[in-house]
Motif scaffolding. Sequence first.
Motif, PDB file in Angstrom:
ATOM      1  N   ILE A 116       0.617  -1.181  -0.018  1.00 53.78           N
ATOM      2  CA  ILE A 116       0.160   0.083  -0.167  1.00 53.78           C
ATOM      3  C   ILE A 116       1.175   1.103   0.069  1.00 53.78           C
ATOM      4  O   ILE A 116       1.871   1.362   0.810  1.00 53.78           O
ATOM      5  CB  ILE A 116      -0.769  -0.049   1.180  1.00 53.78           C
ATOM      6  CG1 ILE A 116      -1.859  -1.204   1.150  1.00 53.78           C
ATOM      7  CG2 ILE A 116      -1.749   1.323   1.450  1.00 53.78           C
ATOM      8  CD1 ILE A 116      -2.769  -1.180   2.460  1.00 53.78           C
ATOM      9  N   ASN A 117       0.683   2.307  -0.960  1.00 49.59           N
ATOM     10  CA  ASN A 117       1.338   3.599  -0.996  1.00 49.59           C
ATOM     11  C   ASN A 117       0.590   4.402  -0.145  1.00 49.59           C
ATOM     12  O   ASN A 117      -0.979   4.749  -0.814  1.00 49.59           O
ATOM     13  CB  ASN A 117       1.699   3.703  -2.226  1.00 49.59           C
ATOM     14  CG  ASN A 117       2.167   5.137  -2.375  1.00 49.59           C
ATOM     15  OD1 ASN A 117       2.008   6.083  -2.006  1.00 49.59           O
ATOM     16  ND2 ASN A 117       3.758   5.008  -2.810  1.00 49.59           N
ATOM     17  N   PHE A 118       0.762   5.047   0.848  1.00 52.08           N
ATOM     18  CA  PHE A 118       0.030   5.711   1.495  1.00 52.08           C
ATOM     19  C   PHE A 118      -0.508   7.044   0.958  1.00 52.08           C
ATOM     20  O   PHE A 118      -1.402   7.601   0.950  1.00 52.08           O
ATOM     21  CB  PHE A 118       0.903   6.273   3.003  1.00 52.08           C
ATOM     22  CG  PHE A 118      -0.042   6.872   3.955  1.00 52.08           C
ATOM     23  CD1 PHE A 118      -0.204   6.367   5.246  1.00 52.08           C
ATOM     24  CD2 PHE A 118      -0.557   8.250   3.943  1.00 52.08           C
ATOM     25  CE1 PHE A 118      -1.095   6.805   6.394  1.00 52.08           C
ATOM     26  CE2 PHE A 118      -1.340   8.953   4.966  1.00 52.08           C
ATOM     27  CZ  PHE A 118      -1.608   8.045   6.059  1.00 52.08           C
ATOM     28  N   THR A 156       8.699  11.937   7.681  1.00 54.02           N
ATOM     29  CA  THR A 156       8.157  13.499   7.814  1.00 54.02           C
ATOM     30  C   THR A 156       7.938  13.789   6.265  1.00 54.02           C
ATOM     31  O   THR A 156       8.666  13.157   5.414  1.00 54.02           O
ATOM     32  CB  THR A 156       9.327  14.168   8.484  1.00 54.02           C
ATOM     33  OG1 THR A 156      10.510  14.185   7.607  1.00 54.02           O
ATOM     34  CG2 THR A 156       9.420  13.791   9.847  1.00 54.02           C
ATOM     35  N   ILE A 157       7.222  14.885   6.125  1.00 53.94           N
ATOM     36  CA  ILE A 157       6.809  15.398   4.883  1.00 53.94           C
ATOM     37  C   ILE A 157       7.192  16.740   4.790  1.00 53.94           C
ATOM     38  O   ILE A 157       6.821  17.421   5.958  1.00 53.94           O
ATOM     39  CB  ILE A 157       5.401  15.196   4.240  1.00 53.94           C
ATOM     40  CG1 ILE A 157       5.094  13.941   4.042  1.00 53.94           C
ATOM     41  CG2 ILE A 157       5.221  15.907   2.965  1.00 53.94           C
ATOM     42  CD1 ILE A 157       4.054  13.165   5.254  1.00 53.94           C
ATOM     43  N   LYS A 158       8.204  17.124   3.942  1.00 55.82           N
ATOM     44  CA  LYS A 158       8.553  18.351   3.952  1.00 55.82           C
ATOM     45  C   LYS A 158       7.347  19.423   3.174  1.00 55.82           C
ATOM     46  O   LYS A 158       7.422  19.274   2.165  1.00 55.82           O
ATOM     47  CB  LYS A 158       9.952  18.648   3.102  1.00 55.82           C
ATOM     48  CG  LYS A 158      10.478  20.167   3.443  1.00 55.82           C
ATOM     49  CD  LYS A 158      11.862  19.936   2.811  1.00 55.82           C
ATOM     50  CE  LYS A 158      12.840  21.153   3.256  1.00 55.82           C
ATOM     51  NZ  LYS A 158      13.960  21.587   2.442  1.00 55.82           N
ATOM     52  N   TYR A 183       8.329  20.770   8.576  1.00 51.68           N
ATOM     53  CA  TYR A 183       8.260  19.256   8.342  1.00 51.68           C
ATOM     54  C   TYR A 183       6.849  18.782   9.159  1.00 51.68           C
ATOM     55  O   TYR A 183       6.576  19.218  10.150  1.00 51.68           O
ATOM     56  CB  TYR A 183       9.275  18.748   8.931  1.00 51.68           C
ATOM     57  CG  TYR A 183      10.528  18.787   8.164  1.00 51.68           C
ATOM     58  CD1 TYR A 183      10.805  18.176   7.028  1.00 51.68           C
ATOM     59  CD2 TYR A 183      11.596  19.775   8.785  1.00 51.68           C
ATOM     60  CE1 TYR A 183      11.943  18.225   6.316  1.00 51.68           C
ATOM     61  CE2 TYR A 183      12.806  19.943   8.024  1.00 51.68           C
ATOM     62  CZ  TYR A 183      12.959  19.235   6.806  1.00 51.68           C
ATOM     63  OH  TYR A 183      14.284  19.144   6.196  1.00 51.68           O
ATOM     64  N   LEU A 184       6.129  18.012   8.300  1.00 50.65           N
ATOM     65  CA  LEU A 184       4.725  17.333   8.801  1.00 50.65           C
ATOM     66  C   LEU A 184       5.300  15.950   9.311  1.00 50.65           C
ATOM     67  O   LEU A 184       5.962  15.230   8.480  1.00 50.65           O
ATOM     68  CB  LEU A 184       3.886  17.344   7.791  1.00 50.65           C
ATOM     69  CG  LEU A 184       2.688  16.728   8.129  1.00 50.65           C
ATOM     70  CD1 LEU A 184       1.538  17.764   8.769  1.00 50.65           C
ATOM     71  CD2 LEU A 184       1.673  16.498   6.827  1.00 50.65           C
ATOM     72  N   LEU A 185       4.703  15.513  10.255  1.00 53.40           N
ATOM     73  CA  LEU A 185       4.819  14.210  10.765  1.00 53.40           C
ATOM     74  C   LEU A 185       3.928  13.282   9.981  1.00 53.40           C
ATOM     75  O   LEU A 185       2.795  13.460   9.683  1.00 53.40           O
ATOM     76  CB  LEU A 185       4.319  13.907  12.169  1.00 53.40           C
ATOM     77  CG  LEU A 185       5.306  14.276  13.541  1.00 53.40           C
ATOM     78  CD1 LEU A 185       4.945  14.145  14.705  1.00 53.40           C
ATOM     79  CD2 LEU A 185       6.872  13.886  12.875  1.00 53.40           C
ATOM     80  N   GLY A 186       4.419  12.184   9.337  1.00 48.84           N
ATOM     81  CA  GLY A 186       3.757  11.385   8.497  1.00 48.84           C
ATOM     82  C   GLY A 186       3.004  10.511   9.433  1.00 48.84           C
ATOM     83  O   GLY A 186       1.751  10.091   8.711  1.00 48.84           O
ATOM     84  N   LEU A 187       3.190  10.263  10.601  1.00 50.68           N
ATOM     85  CA  LEU A 187       2.528   9.099  11.428  1.00 50.68           C
ATOM     86  C   LEU A 187       2.262   9.970  12.709  1.00 50.68           C
ATOM     87  O   LEU A 187       2.918   9.369  13.620  1.00 50.68           O
ATOM     88  CB  LEU A 187       3.204   7.963  11.527  1.00 50.68           C
ATOM     89  CG  LEU A 187       3.616   7.310  10.163  1.00 50.68           C
ATOM     90  CD1 LEU A 187       4.555   6.280  10.253  1.00 50.68           C
ATOM     91  CD2 LEU A 187       2.472   6.629   9.415  1.00 50.68           C
TER      92      LEU A 187
HETATM   93  P1  AMP Z   1       5.253   9.503  -2.378  1.00 53.83           P
HETATM   94  O1  AMP Z   1       4.832   8.900  -3.625  1.00 53.83           O
HETATM   95  O2  AMP Z   1       5.595   8.437  -1.369  1.00 53.83           O
HETATM   96  O3  AMP Z   1       6.409  10.633  -2.518  1.00 53.83           O
HETATM   97  O4  AMP Z   1       4.204  10.565  -1.636  1.00 53.83           O
HETATM   98  C1  AMP Z   1       3.261  11.559  -2.263  1.00 53.83           C
HETATM   99  C2  AMP Z   1       2.530  12.321  -1.341  1.00 53.83           C
HETATM  100  O5  AMP Z   1       1.869  11.607  -0.477  1.00 53.83           O
HETATM  101  C3  AMP Z   1       3.610  13.001  -0.400  1.00 53.83           C
HETATM  102  O6  AMP Z   1       4.217  14.243  -0.944  1.00 53.83           O
HETATM  103  C4  AMP Z   1       2.523  13.557   0.663  1.00 53.83           C
HETATM  104  O7  AMP Z   1       1.968  14.723   0.395  1.00 53.83           O
HETATM  105  C5  AMP Z   1       1.596  12.330   0.636  1.00 53.83           C
HETATM  106  N1  AMP Z   1       2.024  11.635   1.568  1.00 53.83           N
HETATM  107  C6  AMP Z   1       2.639  10.306   1.843  1.00 53.83           C
HETATM  108  N2  AMP Z   1       2.630   9.784   3.088  1.00 53.83           N
HETATM  109  C7  AMP Z   1       2.193  10.564   3.914  1.00 53.83           C
HETATM  110  C8  AMP Z   1       1.777  10.509   5.230  1.00 53.83           C
HETATM  111  N3  AMP Z   1       2.079   9.524   6.057  1.00 53.83           N
HETATM  112  N4  AMP Z   1       1.083  11.519   5.784  1.00 53.83           N
HETATM  113  C9  AMP Z   1       0.985  12.679   4.976  1.00 53.83           C
HETATM  114  N5  AMP Z   1       1.086  12.784   3.675  1.00 53.83           N
HETATM  115  C10 AMP Z   1       1.635  11.684   3.371  1.00 53.83           C
END
Ligand code: AMP
Length: 196
Positions: A33-35, A90-92, A97-101
């Motif tokens: 799963i891709n979040f 974390t997401i920039k 930085y936003l906590l991912g979890l």
């Molecule tokens: P990625 O394809 O993995 O780079 O994810 C694409 C986008 O999905 C990221 O730039 C975030 O905006 C969002 N994203 C992925 N995982 C999370 C998370 N745990 N919390 C918040 N946003 C997320």
Amino acid sequence: MPFVVVITGIPGVGKSTITRIALKRTRARFRLINFGDLMFQEAVKSGLVTHRDEMRKLSLKVQRELQLKTAQKIAEMAKVQPILLDTHCTIKTPLGYLLGLPREVIETINPNFIVIIEAYPSEILGRRLRDLKRDRDVETEEQIKRHQDLNRAAAITYAMYSNALIKIIENHEDKGLEEAVNELVKILDLAVREYA
Ligand code: AMP
Ligand code: MG
């Protein structure tokens, strides 16, 4: 018991490549799963974005709501099949930085492992420059180092709110990939026992 492996790593570290190969080799039947994909589906449904790289620019409140909804979906899926969850510590965002979890999210997902894929900033920079499909932020090696440091710190807090073990896997240019895949497969194979 659900078995969830969270796999993280900053953009360009080689996470997707390692994941793809490891899933072919493990004896366990993981659902990948891709979040970001799940979160993007939610965001599109609500008419908030049209491209996934717009999500990190949404208001904090909206991103938090989307995160939690996504986590609840994942927890449901984990009841029937082991889950490999591709996401970020974390997401920039433009403001910080936003906590991912964050707390409710990590408690909802309750992973068994948090894997962090790392590489040298110079390697990451090179890979980002070669990937033209994505709207990547342009960063210096110093900024990349800081982001990786922060992700380790975030992982510690996630371990406090779950039963997760933290595993750091290095992915370097010279023969690093094979070793990295093997380390991930070792963790994934543990799921065979859990769902037996
Ligand atoms: P990625 O394809 O993995 O780079 O994810 C694409 C986008 O999905 C990221 O730039 C975030 O905006 C969002 N994203 C992925 N995982 C999370 C998370 N745990 N919390 C918040 N946003 C997320
Ligand atoms: Mg990826």
